[in-house]
Design a protein around this motif. Structure first.
Motif, short mmCIF file in Angstrom:
data_model
loop_
_atom_site.label_atom_id
_atom_site.label_comp_id
_atom_site.label_asym_id
_atom_site.label_seq_id
_atom_site.Cartn_x
_atom_site.Cartn_y
_atom_site.Cartn_z
N HIS A 4 -7.69 10.41 5.65
CA HIS A 4 -6.31 10.00 5.92
C HIS A 4 -5.71 9.24 4.73
N TYR A 8 -2.81 10.73 1.86
CA TYR A 8 -1.50 10.14 1.61
C TYR A 8 -1.39 9.53 0.22
N ARG A 15 3.86 12.50 -6.30
CA ARG A 15 5.31 12.41 -6.23
C ARG A 15 5.87 11.29 -7.08
N TYR A 204 2.61 -4.44 0.94
CA TYR A 204 1.67 -3.37 1.27
C TYR A 204 0.27 -3.95 1.44
N VAL B 86 10.25 -5.55 3.53
CA VAL B 86 10.02 -4.16 3.90
C VAL B 86 8.86 -3.61 3.07
N ALA B 87 7.90 -2.99 3.75
CA ALA B 87 6.77 -2.40 3.04
C ALA B 87 6.59 -0.96 3.49
N VAL B 88 7.37 -0.07 2.90
CA VAL B 88 7.18 1.36 3.14
C VAL B 88 7.10 2.04 1.78
N PHE B 89 6.52 3.23 1.75
CA PHE B 89 6.32 3.90 0.47
C PHE B 89 7.50 4.80 0.13
N ASP B 90 8.06 4.58 -1.05
CA ASP B 90 9.25 5.32 -1.46
C ASP B 90 9.01 6.82 -1.61
N SER B 91 7.78 7.19 -1.89
CA SER B 91 7.55 8.61 -2.15
C SER B 91 7.13 9.38 -0.89
N LEU B 92 7.02 8.68 0.22
CA LEU B 92 6.72 9.38 1.47
C LEU B 92 7.98 9.45 2.33
N GLU B 96 6.21 10.69 7.33
CA GLU B 96 4.92 10.45 6.68
C GLU B 96 4.57 8.96 6.63
N TYR B 100 1.34 7.49 8.25
CA TYR B 100 0.33 6.82 7.44
C TYR B 100 -0.11 5.51 8.09
N ASN B 145 10.87 0.39 8.80
CA ASN B 145 9.84 -0.65 8.66
C ASN B 145 9.29 -1.04 10.03
N CYS B 148 7.06 1.73 11.55
CA CYS B 148 5.72 1.74 10.96
C CYS B 148 4.80 0.73 11.64
#
Ligand SMILES: Nc1ncnc2c1ncn2[C@@H]1O[C@H](COP(=O)(O)OP(=O)(O)OP(=O)(O)O)[C@@H](O)[C@H]1O
Ligand SMILES: [Mg+2]
Lengths: 372, 312
Positions: A4, A8, A15, A204, B86-92, B96, B100, B145, B148
């Protein structure tokens, strides 16, 4: 979980344009620029006379070659005939850069690597190659061989001279250290992994620390992706240089091996820089750029002789500079008959990696922070 | 009711700065618990300490009746956290990203698919599944956010100022989603410095200031702590000084704030304050343009306790 996270993380890397630019494209672009610059550079090269010794235990035609060799009407070698003891003394004193022992076989002895040694070695190799070709021809087609020999006994000499004149092999070190630069820039991947998994480095990181398992289960698949992508980048870089016509010698497998392994060292260095402070990600990227460039510079990327200066002036620095170890491995692979030096470099890189990994693991084991 | 969180004497120092000072509170199962406090009062520090992320100097933290520790994975699996940043991935993509983070808690792919789609529905991002975060507005990004953090259906959810810098439409959506999650049984800790949100959402509120709990209870209980009961604003074209003096002499008046063309009268708790005021206005023939009655807000409570406004 492994799959997983791996999936990702891999998707994300593919990308992320900026990251891919630095890791994949940037070294290739530099290689193109170098290639362009150096193709005009040969003509500007002025050869100075190289002082060498010959220990003549047996008659051999090579001595005439070495005495007569000229490029643009300048002698390349100034030859002294010496006994083996004398030669050793002169070498130690630095009045000759290397000496050739002529026995059943030819043996070139030197105690350091540098411009002069490189040329000498190169001339010898070419001579041996040319005479091997002629010997071969003698056996298969004596008549043709005789014709060639009659046409000019100077065939070997011309061959070597021509080669030297159009030679950009001196510049190989630059390309080798460019590979080292590409390897160290793998650190961008390692740094990103660390930034995303340490609670005190990013949001993160916090999300990856509050999960119901140890964050190492995130770090491990992420680093696996890093190694995979970085290895691809290194293979691409070496292949691209081959396309440009850069000469890596005959042991291509070992060239790829040290490039890929160097990439792993780069990732580890990046991870360590990532852990070293709480500066923001952009600042750390800049630090890694600078560190990588400095390491490559010291291994001769911009000025080839810097490599030799460091090696004679501060050998310990050459020994611990990963970029230099990579460059030197490739150099040794190309210029030396034996693999000793190559393996020695590879092992040193391995040891450095282990030490860095131990330091990293101390940090990565943390699950609680003084502040986030 | 079971206590889901119990914090006792939590003290956390950053160097010389004491961010939390013997901070204690508890959260009951099924409630929305509000942590209300101004900037820098220690809300985020409290959450991070409870999550086991910070080394604390002192105190005891229990979640689901068990000691909270960094490796208390059986506790962590039932927790969801929506961070202030905010903690999310810009490329997803939106989908997704949620998949994730959900996947870190739920391994089964089929189950996860259902959960992710549910979360998307809760925050109303159905139309944006294939968008990447850079293409989302600030409000939609906050909603992502949140999605998630909730997709794995945690029993206990922490939300740290989830509505900062959000447009009114997204704010309403967010507040409604939180209510919905709570109705489905999720216990929620909600930090904010917007008292309207607390009044709308929270069953119980703790007011935190300088890392200390200064008041705790339901919104109603807190308001009762305020010594004032009503604020009445009266607007005029003009008013004579002697008439203001007469207003001040009304029973129960605690204070009168005089501004040009407007006075604000603070009454103590009592019935018929308004009636008495209106009678006076009529008798004295004071021509009021408008008369507004306001109940005290949490801000007034905060003001009384700390002498400062909740918002700067
Ligand atoms: N990493 C840190 N290092 C030092 N001091 C910190 C750190 N994080 C927070 N502080 C200090 O601790 C106090 C509490 O901060 P905290 O972030 O917990 O407040 P908050 O209530 O969440 O504020 P906000 O509403 O701004 O999010 C503040 O005085 C802040 O300056
Ligand atoms: Mg905060």
């Amino acid at each position: 979980m492994f799959y997983h996270v791996f999936k990702y993380r891999f998707k994300r890397l593919l990308r992320e344009k900026t990251l891919l630019f630095w890791a994949l494209l940037f070294p290739c672009i530099l290689a193109t620029l170098f290639n362009f610059a150096f193709s005009n550079f040969d003509e500007m090269m002025v050869f100075r006379t190289i002082r060498i010794g010959i220990v003549e235990n047996k008659e051999h035609e090579i001595k005439y070659l070495l005495e007569d060799l000229e490029v643009e009407e300048r002698e390349i070698f100034s030859v002294q005939y010496l006994s083996e003891e004398e030669a050793e003394e002169e070498l130690l004193a630095g009045s000759i850069s290397s000496y050739l022992v002529i026995d059943e076989k030819l043996k070139l002895v030197t105690d350091r690597s540098g411009y002069d040694q490189t040329i000498t070695k190169h001339v010898l190799d070419n001579f041996l190659q040319a005479s091997a070709t002629i010997n071969n021809l003698m056996q298969r087609d004596p008549q043709k061989a005789n014709e060639i020999l009659l046409e000019g006994i100077n065939l070997d000499k011309e061959f070597v001279e021509r080669d030297l004149q159009g030679d950009n092999n001196i510049m190989l070190v630059s390309f080798y250290s460019l590979i080292a630069l590409g390897a160290i820039y793998g650190g961008f991947f390692g740094m990103k992994t660390i930034n995303e998994t340490e609670g005190n480095l990013s949001a993160y990181g916090i999300k990856h620390v509050i999960v119901p398992f140890h964050k190492i289960k995130i770090i491990f698949p992420s680093i696996t992706v890093d190694v995979f992508v970085q290895s691809m980048a290194m293979i691409l870089l070496v292949s691209y240089m081959l396309l440009l016509g850069i000469d890596f010698g005959d042991y291509l497998f070992f060239v790829y091996l040290v490039a890929v392994f160097g990439g792993v060292v780069g990732i580890v260095i990046g991870a360590l820089i990532g852990l070293s402070s709480r500066l923001d990600a952009v600042k750390k990227d800049n630090i890694l750029s600078a560190v990588g460039f400095m390491m490559a510079f010291l291994s001769g990327m911009v000025i080839v002789n810097v490599k030799h200066w460091v090696q004679s002036g501060a050998p310990w620095l050459a020994q611990i500079n990963p970029a230099n170890l990579i460059t030197d491995s490739l150099y040794a692979l190309y210029y030396y008959e034996t693999m000793d030096r190559y393996y020695y470099n590879l092992i040193t890189m391995g040891l450095i990696t282990i030490v860095l990994l131990i330091v990293i693991s101390v940090f990565v084991r943390r699950r609680q922070y003084d502040s986030v | 009711m079971n206590k889901v969180i119990e914090v006792e004497n939590l003290t956390k120092r950053y160097g010389n700065l004491t961010a939390l000072n013997k901070f204690s509170f508890s959260v009951k199962e099924g409630e929305i618990f509000g942590l209300l406090g101004p900037n820098g009062s220690g809300k985020t520090t409290a959450i991070n300490s409870i999550l086991g992320l910070l080394k604390i100097n002192e105190g005891k933290i229990q979640i689901f009746g068990k000691q909270m520790q960094p490796d208390a994975y059986d506790i962590k699996k039932d927790i969801g956290v929506i961070l202030q940043n905010v903690a999310v991935f810009d490329s997803l993509t939106v989908y997704e990203n949620i998949d994730y983070f959900c996947g870190l808690y739920v391994a089964n792919k089929e189950t996860r698919k259902k959960l992710v789609n549910e979360a998307i529905k809760v925050v109303g991002l159905e139309k944006y599944k294939t968008f990447t975060p850079p293409k989302l507005s600030g409000g939609l990004l906050r909603r992502l956010n949140i999605a998630c953090g909730i997709a794995h259906k945690p029993k206990l959810l922490f939300l740290d100022e989830p509505t900062v810098a959000v447009d009114p439409q997204s704010r309403n959506n967010i507040l409604e989603s939180i209510k919905k999650l709570n109705q489905q049984g999720t216990t929620i800790i909600y930090t904010t410095h917007y008292m309207e949100e607390v009044e709308f959402l929270c069953d119980r509120v703790l007011i935190i200031d300088h890392g200390k709990s200064v008041a705790e209870g339901t919104v109603e209980q807190l308001k009762k702590q305020a010594t004032i009961d009503e604020k009445i604003e009266v607007e005029f074209d003009e008013i004579a000084e002697n008439k203001i003096a007469k207003i001040k002499k009304l029973p129960n008046v605690k204070d009168v704030l005089v501004e040009p063309q407007k006075i604000t009268i603070y009454f103590a708790k009592e019935n018929q304050n308004m009636t008495k005021l209106l009678e006076l206005l009529k008798k004295e023939d004071i021509k009021a343009n408008a008369v507004n009655l306001q109940k005290p807000t949490l801000n007034d409570v905060f003001l009384e306790i700390t002498g400062r406004e909740l918002r700067d």
